[in-house]
Design an enzyme around this catalytic site. Sequence first.
Site, short mmCIF file in Angstrom:
data_model
loop_
_atom_site.label_atom_id
_atom_site.label_comp_id
_atom_site.label_asym_id
_atom_site.label_seq_id
_atom_site.Cartn_x
_atom_site.Cartn_y
_atom_site.Cartn_z
N HIS A 19 0.83 -1.22 0.00
CA HIS A 19 0.00 0.00 0.00
C HIS A 19 0.86 1.26 0.00
O HIS A 19 0.46 2.28 -0.58
CB HIS A 19 -0.97 -0.04 1.19
CG HIS A 19 -1.98 -1.14 1.06
ND1 HIS A 19 -2.60 -1.74 2.12
CD2 HIS A 19 -2.48 -1.76 -0.06
CE1 HIS A 19 -3.43 -2.68 1.68
NE2 HIS A 19 -3.38 -2.72 0.37
N HIS A 42 -7.66 -8.24 -7.82
CA HIS A 42 -7.93 -9.09 -6.64
C HIS A 42 -8.17 -8.13 -5.48
O HIS A 42 -7.23 -7.79 -4.74
CB HIS A 42 -6.75 -10.01 -6.36
CG HIS A 42 -6.48 -11.00 -7.45
ND1 HIS A 42 -5.97 -10.64 -8.68
CD2 HIS A 42 -6.67 -12.35 -7.49
CE1 HIS A 42 -5.85 -11.72 -9.44
NE2 HIS A 42 -6.27 -12.77 -8.74
N SER A 106 -6.70 -1.95 -0.69
CA SER A 106 -6.34 -1.22 -1.91
C SER A 106 -7.53 -0.50 -2.57
O SER A 106 -7.35 0.63 -3.05
CB SER A 106 -5.65 -2.16 -2.90
OG SER A 106 -6.35 -3.37 -3.06
N ASP A 158 -13.46 -13.40 -12.24
CA ASP A 158 -12.02 -13.67 -12.22
C ASP A 158 -11.28 -12.41 -12.69
O ASP A 158 -11.48 -11.95 -13.82
CB ASP A 158 -11.75 -14.86 -13.16
CG ASP A 158 -10.28 -15.25 -13.18
OD1 ASP A 158 -10.00 -16.44 -13.28
OD2 ASP A 158 -9.41 -14.36 -13.09
N GLY A 159 -10.42 -11.89 -11.84
CA GLY A 159 -9.71 -10.66 -12.16
C GLY A 159 -8.76 -10.80 -13.34
O GLY A 159 -8.55 -9.85 -14.10
N ASP A 184 -2.88 -8.57 -7.28
CA ASP A 184 -2.54 -8.92 -5.90
C ASP A 184 -3.26 -10.20 -5.47
O ASP A 184 -4.10 -10.20 -4.58
CB ASP A 184 -2.97 -7.73 -5.01
CG ASP A 184 -2.65 -7.96 -3.55
OD1 ASP A 184 -1.73 -8.75 -3.24
OD2 ASP A 184 -3.34 -7.35 -2.70
N1 SAM Z 1 -5.78 -6.15 -3.02
C1 SAM Z 1 -6.32 -6.28 -1.67
C2 SAM Z 1 -5.72 -5.20 -0.80
O1 SAM Z 1 -4.54 -4.84 -1.00
O2 SAM Z 1 -6.43 -4.68 0.06
C3 SAM Z 1 -6.06 -7.63 -1.07
C4 SAM Z 1 -6.39 -8.80 -1.95
S1 SAM Z 1 -6.13 -10.40 -1.27
C5 SAM Z 1 -4.40 -10.53 -1.15
C6 SAM Z 1 -6.50 -11.41 -2.65
C7 SAM Z 1 -7.98 -11.52 -2.96
O3 SAM Z 1 -8.15 -12.12 -4.24
C8 SAM Z 1 -8.76 -12.40 -1.99
O4 SAM Z 1 -9.79 -11.63 -1.42
C9 SAM Z 1 -9.31 -13.53 -2.86
O5 SAM Z 1 -10.62 -13.94 -2.47
C10 SAM Z 1 -9.35 -12.90 -4.22
N2 SAM Z 1 -9.26 -13.79 -5.37
C11 SAM Z 1 -8.67 -15.01 -5.47
N3 SAM Z 1 -8.68 -15.44 -6.75
C12 SAM Z 1 -9.29 -14.47 -7.48
C13 SAM Z 1 -9.54 -14.30 -8.87
N4 SAM Z 1 -9.19 -15.22 -9.76
N5 SAM Z 1 -10.14 -13.15 -9.27
C14 SAM Z 1 -10.51 -12.21 -8.38
N6 SAM Z 1 -10.27 -12.30 -7.05
C15 SAM Z 1 -9.67 -13.42 -6.62
#
Ligand code: SAM
Length: 309
Positions: A19, A42, A106, A158-159, A184
Amino acid sequence: MFSYRHAFHAGNHADVLKHLILLATLRHLMRKPAPLTLIDTHAGTGLYRLDDGAARVSGEALEGIARLAAPGAVAGPAPALADYLALVASFNPGVAPSDWRLYPGSPFLMHALMTEPERTAVHDRLKLFELHPTDAPSLHTHIAQLEAGRRVAVARQDGFEGLKGLLPPPAAEGGSRRALVLIDPSYEIKSDYGKVGAAIQDSLKRFSTGVYLIWYPIIARPEAHSLPRRLKTLAQQAGRGWLQATLSIGTAPAARAGDEPQRPGLTASGLFVVNPPHPLAEALGLALPQLLHALGRGRGQGYTLDSGG
Ligand code: SAM
């Protein structure tokens, strides 16, 4: 799949590194009064409580943001660090750091910047992806509270897939296209490492001038070792600049002589940036030693900062 919940990790040393760099990068990009498309592939839930069950069980924020914000932890913080601490403080108005209850993920960090008074007229857009069956609805709820309208979009998708449809970003008046992408994942499944590399390769073809931030864990796993090397190769092959910053807080010493050292958990992580703004390396050169001083706790602690291109 989906056993990872970011609520257990919010505000830990890895979040602090990520961050801080995200904020410093955005500050530089936002000096130019042209709209940005911000993409968080993500996203997590967007906003976290530091006093709820998950945070208390893990105690990770205590070794991260709570330690960093403690009085005297950093004497004369570097501008990037001071900015980050001020931003987290703004979510906890009138509250001493020891009592901070909220930590912005984020999505909330990016939203806070795009709605600062000098930025609102520029019309930045934020696109968020989250797949978790519980966290995706929580993200929706948190974002709805911001009443941001069409400037913030949340997709339970899916991101990695969603990113493809957003690049290149739309042209602003005058024709400029600008985007920052945060990738992320939780790396809960091994295939995430390969997907990150593939996403950067594809994204650089679609939009080579985008700014891409990729977080990765530093753990004893071959895929984790090779990911930053692959990212560097991809940036170099595309002729783009890059920056890599890592922070290791080291292994906590035993509480009493004769005890085993505490179970380490994640002790180190890195952020790889493709097309970093020029002043970022210098800003981090000042902030990272201070981060390490505040968060380092034992054997193996250290930071690195490299850039090229
Ligand atoms: N970016 C966030 C932050 O900095 O506050 C933290 C994200 S966390 C490390 C990762 C997230 O990705 C989790 O909430 C998980 O559920 C989600 N996730 C996992 N696979 C994913 C995908 N294919 N597409 C979107 N989100 C996904």
